[in-house]
Scaffold this motif. Structure first.
Motif, short mmCIF file in Angstrom:
data_model
loop_
_atom_site.label_atom_id
_atom_site.label_comp_id
_atom_site.label_asym_id
_atom_site.label_seq_id
_atom_site.Cartn_x
_atom_site.Cartn_y
_atom_site.Cartn_z
N UNK A 155 -50.44 -42.30 41.39
CA UNK A 155 -51.07 -41.52 40.33
C UNK A 155 -51.19 -42.32 39.04
N UNK A 156 -52.18 -41.95 38.23
CA UNK A 156 -52.35 -42.49 36.88
C UNK A 156 -52.28 -41.34 35.90
N UNK A 157 -52.20 -41.67 34.60
CA UNK A 157 -52.10 -40.65 33.57
C UNK A 157 -53.43 -40.37 32.91
N UNK A 158 -53.73 -39.10 32.69
CA UNK A 158 -54.94 -38.69 31.98
C UNK A 158 -54.53 -37.72 30.87
N UNK A 159 -55.51 -37.42 30.02
CA UNK A 159 -55.23 -36.50 28.91
C UNK A 159 -54.52 -37.19 27.76
N UNK A 160 -54.10 -36.42 26.81
CA UNK A 160 -53.44 -36.95 25.63
C UNK A 160 -52.09 -37.56 25.99
N UNK A 165 -50.73 -36.20 35.48
CA UNK A 165 -50.83 -37.11 36.62
C UNK A 165 -52.03 -36.73 37.49
N UNK A 166 -52.85 -37.72 37.80
CA UNK A 166 -54.00 -37.50 38.66
C UNK A 166 -54.07 -38.62 39.70
N UNK A 167 -54.69 -38.30 40.83
CA UNK A 167 -54.72 -39.20 41.98
C UNK A 167 -55.61 -40.41 41.71
N UNK A 168 -55.08 -41.61 42.03
CA UNK A 168 -55.86 -42.84 41.87
C UNK A 168 -55.89 -43.69 43.14
N UNK A 191 -59.06 -41.90 32.36
CA UNK A 191 -57.70 -42.43 32.48
C UNK A 191 -57.24 -42.92 31.12
N UNK A 192 -56.09 -42.47 30.71
CA UNK A 192 -55.50 -42.92 29.44
C UNK A 192 -54.25 -43.78 29.64
#
Length: 322
Positions: A155-160, A165-168, A191-192
């Protein structure tokens, strides 16, 4: 004496029509008599069938004596003709064109239509061949390699602040360690935080990545109806927005048998890295390149196979069998 007057009518009335015989009933009687002569039907008491036209033979089941004999009966399926109470009796007629032959059951070719054989052949030809064995000396059951897979996601990080956690990346490994699915996946949100230290994901991996919606359909098609093995696999299902049946889920972080073999407390949630080092005697998740979902999924499957024989009777059945 008074005169008597008689009115007499000497006209002849029309004769009444005789009832016409029922053609269908006559045909039924002839047909029944024919079947009784052949021995397919038992003759009713008090009835005697007439012989066929042009035939000089008496009806079957009757003799020249004054008393009729018992009507001939067809042999039951699977029984031998001419055998009564264990003793063999002579046949009343030599086997010929109209003789009754014992039923020997359906032939292999006629027991199933050819269309069904072709369909079964196509289905069986599409299945992979069973595994012959593994390095540990155990032989894989023939039905399990097709219905048991290991799953691991990065997973990677999104949002502020990259807190969501979102699938990568998603990898699926077969029962024998073969790679079934492995793709980089583009999250629906920007992706942040790539979390490269743990995920191994970098910016260049997202250039030709598969969109999440398409990847989700592909992955769920692979997992559907199969036993899914994973370490803390609920996190992977959450990233896929998917709920897998509990009866088909094997979480190696919650198997007391693995902790017992590795010498850890049964209720402790041990990391995949420590279990692999203790039971498989190799190191994973080392270096600064980040984790590999293929390596982690393959280690998870190997850990599951160590306790598979003892685990499955406890959870209520053999894997892959309905």
């Amino acid at each position: 004496m008074s005169d008597l007057t008689l009115n007499l009518d000497f006209t002849v009335g029309k004769p009444k029509k005789l009832a016409q015989p029922n053609v269908k009933h006559q045909h039924f009687l002839k047909r029944r008599a024919y079947l009784e002569r052949r021995g397919y039907l038992s003759k009713k008491r008090g009835s005697r069938a007439a012989p066929e036209r042009g035939s000089s033979l008496p009806p079957a089941g009757w003799s020249n004596a004054s008393k009729p004999c018992q009507p001939a009966r067809a042999p039951l399926p699977g029984s031998c003709a001419g055998v009564t109470n264990g003793a063999q009796t002579p046949r009343s007629r030599p086997p010929g064109k109209g003789a009754i032959r014992p039923w020997k059951g359906p032939s292999p070719s006629s027991s199933r239509p050819p269309e069904r054989d072709l369909l079964l052949g196509e289905c069986q030809s599409s299945l992979p061949t069973p595994a012959r064995g593994t390095g540990t000396g155990t032989t894989a059951p023939p039905s399990r390699p097709y219905k048991c897979v290991a799953l691991d996601c990065e997973m990677v990080g999104t949002g502020q602040g990259g807190k969501r956690s979102e699938l990568a990346r998603c990898s699926v490994i077969g029962y024998d360690g073969d790679l079934v699915y492995d793709k980089y996946i583009l999250p629906p949100n920007p992706i942040t935080n790539y979390r490269t230290r743990w995920s191994g994901i970098r910016r260049q991996h997202m250039k030709n990545a598969t969109p999440f919606k398409l990847a989700q359909k592909e992955i769920l098609k692979v997992l559907c109806g199969k036993i899914v093995v994973g370490h803390a696999v609920h996190n992977d299902f959450k990233a896929l927005n998917y709920f897998h049946p509990q009866s088909l889920t094997r979480d190696t972080s919650k198997i007391p048998l693995l902790n017992r073999k590795a010498g850890f407390p049964e209720k402790e949630s041990v990391s995949l890295k420590r279990l692999t080092k203790q039971l498989l005697h190799r190191d994973i998740q080392v270096g600064k390149q980040g984790h590999s979902s293929v390596e982690d999924a393959r280690a998870t499957m190997e850990l599951y196979r160590l306790v598979e024989a003892q685990l499955e009777p406890e959870v209520g059945g053999q894997p892959g069998q309905k």
